[in-house]
Design an enzyme around this catalytic site. Structure first.
Site, short mmCIF file in Angstrom:
data_model
loop_
_atom_site.label_atom_id
_atom_site.label_comp_id
_atom_site.label_asym_id
_atom_site.label_seq_id
_atom_site.Cartn_x
_atom_site.Cartn_y
_atom_site.Cartn_z
N LYS A 1 0.89 -1.17 0.00
CA LYS A 1 0.00 0.00 0.00
C LYS A 1 0.92 1.22 0.00
O LYS A 1 1.43 1.62 1.04
CB LYS A 1 -0.88 -0.02 1.26
CG LYS A 1 -2.24 0.61 1.10
CD LYS A 1 -2.23 2.07 0.72
CE LYS A 1 -2.09 2.96 1.94
NZ LYS A 1 -1.89 4.38 1.53
N GLU B 1 8.87 1.21 11.42
CA GLU B 1 9.89 2.25 11.29
C GLU B 1 9.16 3.57 11.31
O GLU B 1 8.40 3.88 10.39
CB GLU B 1 10.67 2.04 9.99
CG GLU B 1 11.48 0.75 10.07
CD GLU B 1 12.25 0.40 8.80
OE1 GLU B 1 12.01 1.03 7.76
OE2 GLU B 1 13.08 -0.50 8.86
N CYS C 1 13.35 10.73 7.58
CA CYS C 1 13.12 10.34 8.98
C CYS C 1 14.39 10.49 9.81
O CYS C 1 14.34 10.73 11.01
CB CYS C 1 12.62 8.91 9.03
SG CYS C 1 13.71 7.77 8.17
N GLU D 1 8.29 16.25 16.08
CA GLU D 1 8.77 16.06 14.70
C GLU D 1 8.01 17.00 13.76
O GLU D 1 6.79 17.02 13.73
CB GLU D 1 8.54 14.61 14.25
CG GLU D 1 9.09 14.36 12.86
CD GLU D 1 8.78 12.96 12.31
OE1 GLU D 1 7.61 12.54 12.36
OE2 GLU D 1 9.71 12.30 11.82
P1 NAD Z 1 1.83 8.24 7.65
O1 NAD Z 1 1.91 7.47 8.92
O2 NAD Z 1 0.87 9.36 7.56
O3 NAD Z 1 1.47 7.28 6.43
C1 NAD Z 1 2.25 6.14 6.13
C2 NAD Z 1 1.39 5.12 5.42
O4 NAD Z 1 0.43 4.60 6.34
C3 NAD Z 1 0.60 5.68 4.23
O5 NAD Z 1 0.63 4.73 3.20
C4 NAD Z 1 -0.79 5.83 4.82
O6 NAD Z 1 -1.82 5.79 3.85
C5 NAD Z 1 -0.86 4.63 5.74
N1 NAD Z 1 -1.85 4.73 6.82
C6 NAD Z 1 -2.28 5.84 7.46
N2 NAD Z 1 -3.20 5.51 8.40
C7 NAD Z 1 -3.34 4.16 8.35
C8 NAD Z 1 -4.14 3.22 9.07
N3 NAD Z 1 -5.01 3.60 10.04
N4 NAD Z 1 -4.03 1.91 8.76
C9 NAD Z 1 -3.17 1.50 7.79
N5 NAD Z 1 -2.41 2.34 7.06
C10 NAD Z 1 -2.47 3.66 7.35
O7 NAD Z 1 3.31 8.72 7.35
P2 NAD Z 1 3.81 9.65 6.16
O8 NAD Z 1 3.31 11.03 6.43
O9 NAD Z 1 3.51 9.00 4.87
O10 NAD Z 1 5.40 9.62 6.35
C11 NAD Z 1 6.11 10.51 7.16
C12 NAD Z 1 6.45 9.85 8.48
O11 NAD Z 1 7.18 8.66 8.23
C13 NAD Z 1 7.33 10.68 9.38
O12 NAD Z 1 6.87 10.57 10.71
C14 NAD Z 1 8.70 10.01 9.26
O13 NAD Z 1 9.56 10.20 10.35
C15 NAD Z 1 8.31 8.59 9.09
N6 NAD Z 1 9.38 7.83 8.44
C16 NAD Z 1 10.10 6.94 9.19
C17 NAD Z 1 11.14 6.22 8.61
C18 NAD Z 1 11.95 5.25 9.41
O14 NAD Z 1 12.70 4.48 8.81
N7 NAD Z 1 11.87 5.24 10.73
C19 NAD Z 1 11.41 6.39 7.26
C20 NAD Z 1 10.65 7.31 6.52
C21 NAD Z 1 9.61 8.01 7.12
#
Ligand code: NAD
Length: 484
Positions: A176, A252, A286, A388
């Site tokens: 997804k 992550e 991140c 963040e």
């Molecule tokens: P997000 O959590 O908003 O979305 C991530 C994914 O989860 C998307 O595909 C979204 O549609 C899906 N999602 C959202 N709600 C959901 C639910 N209830 N059930 C299932 N899926 C759901 O994150 P984002 O805004 O896309 O990314 C930015 C964030 O990601 C930042 O917090 C960043 O720090 C983190 N990040 C972490 C790493 C790491 O390796 N630790 C790497 C990259 C990004």
């Protein structure tokens, strides 16, 4: 209008429900995306399940490895298409995506195929009362259908970082992608078909989180494990979903990473590294630095040099070689980052540089631009030092002692990464060991060897991926005990 479809059981699948994909550069609609309903997600999961029992499950490891190498080669063969798709979705400069996103995205398939090939399992001899003994050995099998939930900041790279090891270990996946970045995951479907990956091994379903494709994947009873990259609060929801059926998760999540700059550092290297860690990908990494602690004797010099570097970052379109910074991913994210710029100003921060949006010409005016921003002068309790932001911004504070800076740097609910800048070897190790993070870089940042563990401490994550650690998540290890 371009239509981006789901990829299910080797076929591209449109649906009645559509959502718009906007360009971060102009905010114009660049494509329509077919949103998967519960039915498409169910079909994708069932196709993945069938492929496990079918040709993929029966394939020899050597054949599988060969296919994964072919996959990487074919991505590189279609490099320009992947580059165009990734930059259209994210607005990031070509110079960045051509260096990181696409080549590393392709490499994930080769590297993990090789890792899996080269990792031995345990072996123990056991004494028995009859003197004949027994032998024990570990035997790995795929964990099954893996749900892969991805973010938008490094779409292809972070997706293949999970799909690569999952497939190398013999699993099948339902991906997804983020609703903001649907294109490269879809394009990868074409590559899967081209190299002959069996139908159902790789599936892509588009949509949002709650009550949409994300939730449908993570709550589907035939999904055996879930790997997620994204925000911590989304990770918590996914962990709850995974509790039903006691399914393993790899999470992550967010970060609020500190850089620590000692007066004995290589100053130019520390500036170059911090400019990257704070501003690359418009701060949407991140592992990025949003808190910088600088030892007092070099504080003023450091702030001045970082300001100069930040102000030299020229905003522009991906194709322009002189572009130093692209836009944020979306209007919504731009509003969030700008709200933190206001919070910092209202809290009394000294705005060293930035603090607003770039005034862009023509159609770029409507894009999601923000200025790289540096603050000083806030107390450690300030929201922009605690939360963040995920934008091109950082706060710089002076410090006097190692103990003081360790206490400040560790005083955060996140624990993903740090960058420590010092030429004192003992101090480098001492500080790295005491930082409450999963990744500690010394005199570098984002220098990755994919054999090493990657993941966060505290609220930044659960589990480690990378090298042999990926095998721990993507395989089920059983012990075979044979009495001699
Ligand atoms: P997000 O959590 O908003 O979305 C991530 C994914 O989860 C998307 O595909 C979204 O549609 C899906 N999602 C959202 N709600 C959901 C639910 N209830 N059930 C299932 N899926 C759901 O994150 P984002 O805004 O896309 O990314 C930015 C964030 O990601 C930042 O917090 C960043 O720090 C983190 N990040 C972490 C790493 C790491 O390796 N630790 C790497 C990259 C990004």
């Amino acid at each position: 209008m371009k239509l981006i479809q789901n990829f299910i059981n080797g076929e591209f699948v449109a649906t009645g429900s559509r959502f718009n994909k906007h360009s971060p550069l102009t905010n114009q609609v660049i494509a329509e995306v077919a949103e998967a309903t519960r039915d498409e997600v169910d079909a994708a999961v069932k196709a993945a399940h069938a492929a496990l029992k079918g040709p993929w499950g029966k394939m020899s490891f050597a054949e599988r490895t060969e296919m994964l190498h072919a996959l990487a080669n074919e991505i590189n063969h279609r490099f320009d298409e992947f580059l165009a798709a990734e930059c259209a979705d994210t607005g990031k400069p070509h110079s960045l995506a051509a260096h990181i996103d696409i080549p590393r995205g392709a490499a994930n398939f080769k590297i993990f195929a090789d890792v899996v090939k080269n990792v031995p399992t345990e072996f123990f001899e056991t004494a028995t009362p009859d003197g004949k003994g027994a032998i024990n050995y570990g035997y790995r099998t795929p964990v099954g259908v893996v749900g892969v939930i991805c973010p938008w900041n490094l779409p292809l790279l972070l997706m293949t970082w999970k799909v690569g090891p999952a497939l190398a270990c013999g699993n099948t996946v339902v991906v997804k992608p983020s609703e903001e970045t649907p294109q490269t995951a879809t394009l990868l479907g074409e590559v899967m078909n081209k190299v002959g990956i069996p139908k159902g091994v790789y599936n892509v379903v588009h949509g949002f989180g709650p009550n949409s494709a994300g939730e449908f994947v993570t709550t589907h009873p035939l999904v055996n494990a879930i790997t997620f990259t994204g925000e911590t609060r989304t990770g918590e929801i996914i962990m709850k979903a995974a509790a039903k059926g006691s399914r393993p998760v790899s999470l992550e999540m967010g970060g609020k990473n500190a850089a620590i700059v000692f007066a004995d550092c290589d100053f130019d290297a520390a500036i170059e590294g911090t400019l990257r860690s704070a501003f690359v990908n418009c701060g949407q990494v991140c592992l990025g630095t949003e808190r910088v602690y600088v030892e007092r004797p070099i504080f003023d010099k450091f702030v001045a040099a970082l300001k100069k570097g930040a102000e030299a970052l020229k905003p522009g379109i991906p194709e322009d070689k002189s572009t130093g910074i692209g836009p944020l991913i979306s209007k919504e994210h731009q509003r969030k980052v700008l709200s933190y710029y206001q919070i910092a100003a209202a809290a009394g921060a000294t705005v060293v540089t930035g603090g607003g949006i770039f005034d862009m010409p023509g159609e770029l005016k409507e894009g999601c631009w923000v200025q790289p921003t540096i603050w000083t002068g806030l107390p450690e309790t300030a929201r922009v030092i605690k939360e963040e932001i995920f934008g091109p911004c950082c706060h710089i504070s002076p410090f006097d002692t190692e103990q003081e800076v360790l206490a400040k740097a560790n005083d955060n609910e996140y624990g993903l990464a740090t960058a420590i800048w010092t030429l004192n070897v003992s101090r480098a190790h001492r500080v790295a060991h005491q930082m409450e993070v999963g990744l500690a870089w010394v005199n570098s940042w984002f220098l990755r060897d994919l054999r090493t563990p990657f993941g966060g401490a505290k609220q930044s994550g659960i589990g480690r991926e990378g090298g042999v650690h990926s095998l721990e998540f993507y395989t089920e290890q059983k012990n075979v005990c044979l009495k001699l």
